[in-house]
Design a protein around this motif. Sequence first.
Motif, mmCIF file in Angstrom:
data_model
loop_
_atom_site.group_PDB
_atom_site.id
_atom_site.type_symbol
_atom_site.label_atom_id
_atom_site.label_comp_id
_atom_site.label_asym_id
_atom_site.label_seq_id
_atom_site.Cartn_x
_atom_site.Cartn_y
_atom_site.Cartn_z
ATOM 1 N N GLY A 121 0.821 -1.209 0.000
ATOM 2 C CA GLY A 121 0.000 0.000 0.000
ATOM 3 C C GLY A 121 0.853 1.256 0.000
ATOM 4 N N LEU A 122 1.940 1.218 0.781
ATOM 5 C CA LEU A 122 2.850 2.375 0.827
ATOM 6 C C LEU A 122 3.525 2.589 -0.519
ATOM 7 N N LEU A 123 3.879 1.472 -1.171
ATOM 8 C CA LEU A 123 4.478 1.583 -2.505
ATOM 9 C C LEU A 123 3.496 2.223 -3.480
ATOM 10 N N GLY A 124 2.227 1.821 -3.362
ATOM 11 C CA GLY A 124 1.203 2.436 -4.196
ATOM 12 C C GLY A 124 1.081 3.935 -3.930
ATOM 13 N N THR A 125 1.217 4.307 -2.653
ATOM 14 C CA THR A 125 1.168 5.720 -2.293
ATOM 15 C C THR A 125 2.317 6.483 -2.950
ATOM 16 N N VAL A 126 3.498 5.905 -2.867
ATOM 17 C CA VAL A 126 4.678 6.558 -3.453
ATOM 18 C C VAL A 126 4.516 6.708 -4.955
ATOM 19 N N ILE A 127 4.059 5.614 -5.609
ATOM 20 C CA ILE A 127 3.865 5.678 -7.066
ATOM 21 C C ILE A 127 2.802 6.709 -7.421
ATOM 22 N N GLY A 128 1.731 6.753 -6.627
ATOM 23 C CA GLY A 128 0.678 7.733 -6.873
ATOM 24 C C GLY A 128 1.179 9.156 -6.725
ATOM 25 N N MET A 129 1.989 9.408 -5.698
ATOM 26 C CA MET A 129 2.516 10.752 -5.493
ATOM 27 C C MET A 129 3.507 11.133 -6.585
ATOM 28 N N ILE A 130 4.282 10.141 -7.038
ATOM 29 C CA ILE A 130 5.194 10.413 -8.161
ATOM 30 C C ILE A 130 4.386 10.825 -9.390
ATOM 31 N N SER A 131 3.257 10.115 -9.584
ATOM 32 C CA SER A 131 2.387 10.442 -10.716
ATOM 33 C C SER A 131 1.841 11.860 -10.591
ATOM 34 N N VAL A 132 1.476 12.232 -9.367
ATOM 35 C CA VAL A 132 0.953 13.581 -9.137
ATOM 36 C C VAL A 132 2.006 14.629 -9.462
ATOM 37 N N PHE A 133 3.220 14.421 -8.951
ATOM 38 C CA PHE A 133 4.274 15.415 -9.176
ATOM 39 C C PHE A 133 4.703 15.461 -10.646
ATOM 40 N N THR A 134 4.663 14.300 -11.313
ATOM 41 C CA THR A 134 4.984 14.280 -12.739
ATOM 42 C C THR A 134 3.953 15.082 -13.523
ATOM 43 N N THR A 135 2.693 14.915 -13.130
ATOM 44 C CA THR A 135 1.618 15.674 -13.794
ATOM 45 C C THR A 135 1.787 17.172 -13.569
ATOM 46 N N ILE A 136 2.129 17.525 -12.318
ATOM 47 C CA ILE A 136 2.333 18.954 -12.020
ATOM 48 C C ILE A 136 3.489 19.508 -12.832
ATOM 49 N N THR A 137 4.550 18.696 -12.957
ATOM 50 C CA THR A 137 5.727 19.148 -13.706
ATOM 51 C C THR A 137 5.397 19.373 -15.179
ATOM 52 N N ASN A 138 4.622 18.421 -15.738
ATOM 53 C CA ASN A 138 4.338 18.485 -17.166
ATOM 54 C C ASN A 138 3.196 19.437 -17.515
ATOM 55 N N THR A 158 -3.155 2.430 -0.170
ATOM 56 C CA THR A 158 -2.845 2.450 1.261
ATOM 57 C C THR A 158 -3.993 1.862 2.064
ATOM 58 N N ALA A 159 -5.209 2.285 1.757
ATOM 59 C CA ALA A 159 -6.380 1.774 2.472
ATOM 60 C C ALA A 159 -6.540 0.269 2.252
ATOM 61 N N ALA A 160 -6.322 -0.181 1.018
ATOM 62 C CA ALA A 160 -6.465 -1.612 0.714
ATOM 63 C C ALA A 160 -5.406 -2.431 1.455
ATOM 64 N N GLY A 161 -4.176 -1.938 1.456
ATOM 65 C CA GLY A 161 -3.106 -2.656 2.157
ATOM 66 C C GLY A 161 -3.387 -2.780 3.639
#
Length: 212
Positions: A121-138, A158-161
């Motif tokens: 779940g934490l890994l999913g959180t990290v990947i999701g946040m990376i996606s958010v920041f990538t979107t903000i960057t682009n 995170t909730a599922a985990g």
Amino acid sequence: MFELVQAGGWLMAPIILCSVVALAIIVERAWSLRQRRVVPAGLVARVWRQASKGPVTEEQIRTVRDHSPLGRILAVGLLNRDRDRQIMKEAIEEVGRAVSHELERFLTALGTIAAITPLLGLLGTVIGMISVFTTITNLGVGNPAELAGGISQALITTAAGLSVAIPSLIFYRHFRGKVDALTVEMEQEAIKLVEVLHGDRTLSQSRGSEQA
């Protein structure tokens, strides 16, 4: 529900797989660790009455052994009933360790699931946040829909985990405690049989010590 799973991304697949395995282990252990299945009431008394009537046949020992985990231990006691007390105890302890190990079957897997699902779940959180920041960057912060997708992925995994880890940990602790209690009880029953077979005390004395 499917939309939630889809929004969580590919990491939802191992989390769901872990939940299915954990549920299967919980059901299987709940069935296998029933008190009356592992330590049937009055089994030592029945074995002693059988032994006191004369020589115990191979068929009778096999019946006791196949009856329950405690029966496996008592059957070894019957097989070594004519041997020295110490040898008899050592043989019972050896089988007792094997039986105790079998009672713990799948618990390591359940404990592992309880430990790794929050990490997934934490890994999913990290990947999701990376996606958010990538979107903000682009694209900047002008596209809320794109940002929401990454945030949603982060929160759902995170909730599922945690949803899988919490009950898994509860049942893992519960089953560990139950195995410990059953092991102690089997040990006490085996000691009773050793003492009764060697004439150190009678079956009624054993019952009396329990009631005391």
